[in-house]
Design an enzyme around this catalytic site. Structure first.
Site, PDB file in Angstrom:
ATOM      1  N   LEU A  14      69.016  45.529  84.981  1.00 21.03           N
ATOM      2  CA  LEU A  14      68.861  46.791  85.701  1.00 21.03           C
ATOM      3  C   LEU A  14      68.600  46.559  87.190  1.00 21.03           C
ATOM      4  O   LEU A  14      69.095  47.286  88.043  1.00 21.03           O
ATOM      5  CB  LEU A  14      67.684  47.563  85.087  1.00 21.03           C
ATOM      6  CG  LEU A  14      67.286  48.860  85.775  1.00 21.03           C
ATOM      7  CD1 LEU A  14      68.390  49.897  85.630  1.00 21.03           C
ATOM      8  CD2 LEU A  14      65.989  49.391  85.196  1.00 21.03           C
ATOM      9  N   LYS A  77      54.256  60.533  78.740  1.00 21.07           N
ATOM     10  CA  LYS A  77      53.088  60.543  77.844  1.00 21.07           C
ATOM     11  C   LYS A  77      51.829  60.494  78.690  1.00 21.07           C
ATOM     12  O   LYS A  77      51.886  60.125  79.864  1.00 21.07           O
ATOM     13  CB  LYS A  77      53.153  59.367  76.861  1.00 21.07           C
ATOM     14  CG  LYS A  77      53.300  58.019  77.558  1.00 21.07           C
ATOM     15  CD  LYS A  77      53.637  56.906  76.584  1.00 21.07           C
ATOM     16  CE  LYS A  77      53.748  55.584  77.318  1.00 21.07           C
ATOM     17  NZ  LYS A  77      54.050  54.465  76.427  1.00 21.07           N
ATOM     18  N   ARG A 112      67.458  51.586  78.600  1.00 17.04           N
ATOM     19  CA  ARG A 112      67.495  52.546  77.495  1.00 17.04           C
ATOM     20  C   ARG A 112      66.125  53.211  77.460  1.00 17.04           C
ATOM     21  O   ARG A 112      65.236  52.804  76.711  1.00 17.04           O
ATOM     22  CB  ARG A 112      67.779  51.835  76.175  1.00 17.04           C
ATOM     23  CG  ARG A 112      69.217  51.448  76.020  1.00 17.04           C
ATOM     24  CD  ARG A 112      69.442  50.900  74.627  1.00 17.04           C
ATOM     25  NE  ARG A 112      70.870  50.807  74.352  1.00 17.04           N
ATOM     26  CZ  ARG A 112      71.381  50.631  73.133  1.00 17.04           C
ATOM     27  NH1 ARG A 112      70.583  50.507  72.090  1.00 17.04           N
ATOM     28  NH2 ARG A 112      72.673  50.577  72.953  1.00 17.04           N
ATOM     29  N   ILE A 113      65.940  54.214  78.304  1.00 20.86           N
ATOM     30  CA  ILE A 113      64.624  54.802  78.527  1.00 20.86           C
ATOM     31  C   ILE A 113      63.968  55.296  77.248  1.00 20.86           C
ATOM     32  O   ILE A 113      64.606  55.918  76.411  1.00 20.86           O
ATOM     33  CB  ILE A 113      64.672  55.939  79.559  1.00 20.86           C
ATOM     34  CG1 ILE A 113      65.749  56.947  79.206  1.00 20.86           C
ATOM     35  CG2 ILE A 113      64.877  55.401  80.958  1.00 20.86           C
ATOM     36  CD1 ILE A 113      65.703  58.168  80.083  1.00 20.86           C
ATOM     37  N   GLY A 114      62.684  54.955  77.132  1.00 20.78           N
ATOM     38  CA  GLY A 114      61.901  55.400  75.995  1.00 20.78           C
ATOM     39  C   GLY A 114      62.184  54.661  74.699  1.00 20.78           C
ATOM     40  O   GLY A 114      61.580  54.945  73.675  1.00 20.78           O
ATOM     41  N   CYS A 115      63.112  53.703  74.744  1.00 23.72           N
ATOM     42  CA  CYS A 115      63.545  53.059  73.504  1.00 23.72           C
ATOM     43  C   CYS A 115      62.977  51.662  73.287  1.00 23.72           C
ATOM     44  O   CYS A 115      63.198  51.063  72.252  1.00 23.72           O
ATOM     45  CB  CYS A 115      65.071  52.996  73.446  1.00 23.72           C
ATOM     46  SG  CYS A 115      65.800  54.622  73.436  1.00 23.72           S
ATOM     47  N   GLY A 116      62.264  51.151  74.291  1.00 26.43           N
ATOM     48  CA  GLY A 116      61.662  49.829  74.109  1.00 26.43           C
ATOM     49  C   GLY A 116      60.360  49.970  73.347  1.00 26.43           C
ATOM     50  O   GLY A 116      60.326  50.375  72.186  1.00 26.43           O
ATOM     51  N   ASP A 118      58.217  52.212  73.622  1.00 24.94           N
ATOM     52  CA  ASP A 118      57.933  53.597  73.243  1.00 24.94           C
ATOM     53  C   ASP A 118      58.569  54.014  71.920  1.00 24.94           C
ATOM     54  O   ASP A 118      58.187  55.026  71.345  1.00 24.94           O
ATOM     55  CB  ASP A 118      58.374  54.555  74.359  1.00 24.94           C
ATOM     56  CG  ASP A 118      57.373  54.566  75.508  1.00 24.94           C
ATOM     57  OD1 ASP A 118      56.227  54.148  75.303  1.00 24.94           O
ATOM     58  OD2 ASP A 118      57.753  55.010  76.605  1.00 24.94           O
TER      59      ASP A 118
END
Length: 149
Positions: A14, A77, A112-116, A118
């Protein structure tokens, strides 16, 4: 779905994205950034005090400017040890889109936002991205899938 609209996935780092792409990632409102890709954002961009001063709540987006790009901190969050909801992610993405629109930002590079850590599911997150940014063909979103060498 408009064919000109673009959520494109590529493999790579990224932080090697072209400078004309703004960046975004998910953080908690406490801005601890002690794990995952957030650590790298904190090391590279710092200015945690500036982010805290924006006092953005869950469902918003804090913003730093780095030269010609913006760096978006999607507040998904309340504290670092909670998990985000798809609803809060959607609100944060909409808040970011408003800022992008107001500031002429058309290109965005994201993990991949929120997918690691989180734990959100990428197919659902991708659908949310398409519903928030799709339709008008104005935005190009490049999703970097980091593949450790």
């Amino acid at each position: 779905m408009s064919s000109q609209y673009c959520v494109r996935e590529i493999e790579g780092d990224l932080f090697s994205a072209p400078k004309d792409h703004s960046l975004a990632h998910c953080v908690a409102a406490d801005l601890k950034m002690g794990a995952g890709i957030a650590v790298k954002f904190k090391q590279l961009y710092g200015k945690v005090n500036e982010l805290q001063a924006q006092n953005v709540g869950v469902g918003g987006a804090a913003v730093l400017q780095d030269g010609q790009r913006y760096v978006y901190y999607l507040i998904t969050k309340k504290t670092y040890n909670l998990k985000p909801t798809y609803d809060d992610l959607t609100k944060s993405l909409k808040a970011m889109k408003e800022h992008m629109h107001a500031n002429g930002v058309a290109k965005l590079a994201i993990p991949r936002i929120g997918c690691g850590i989180d734990g959100l599911e990428w197919p659902k997150v991708k659908d949310i991205l398409e519903s928030v940014f799709g339709g008008n063909g104005m935005y190009e979103i490049v999703v970097y899938n980091f593949v450790p060498k």
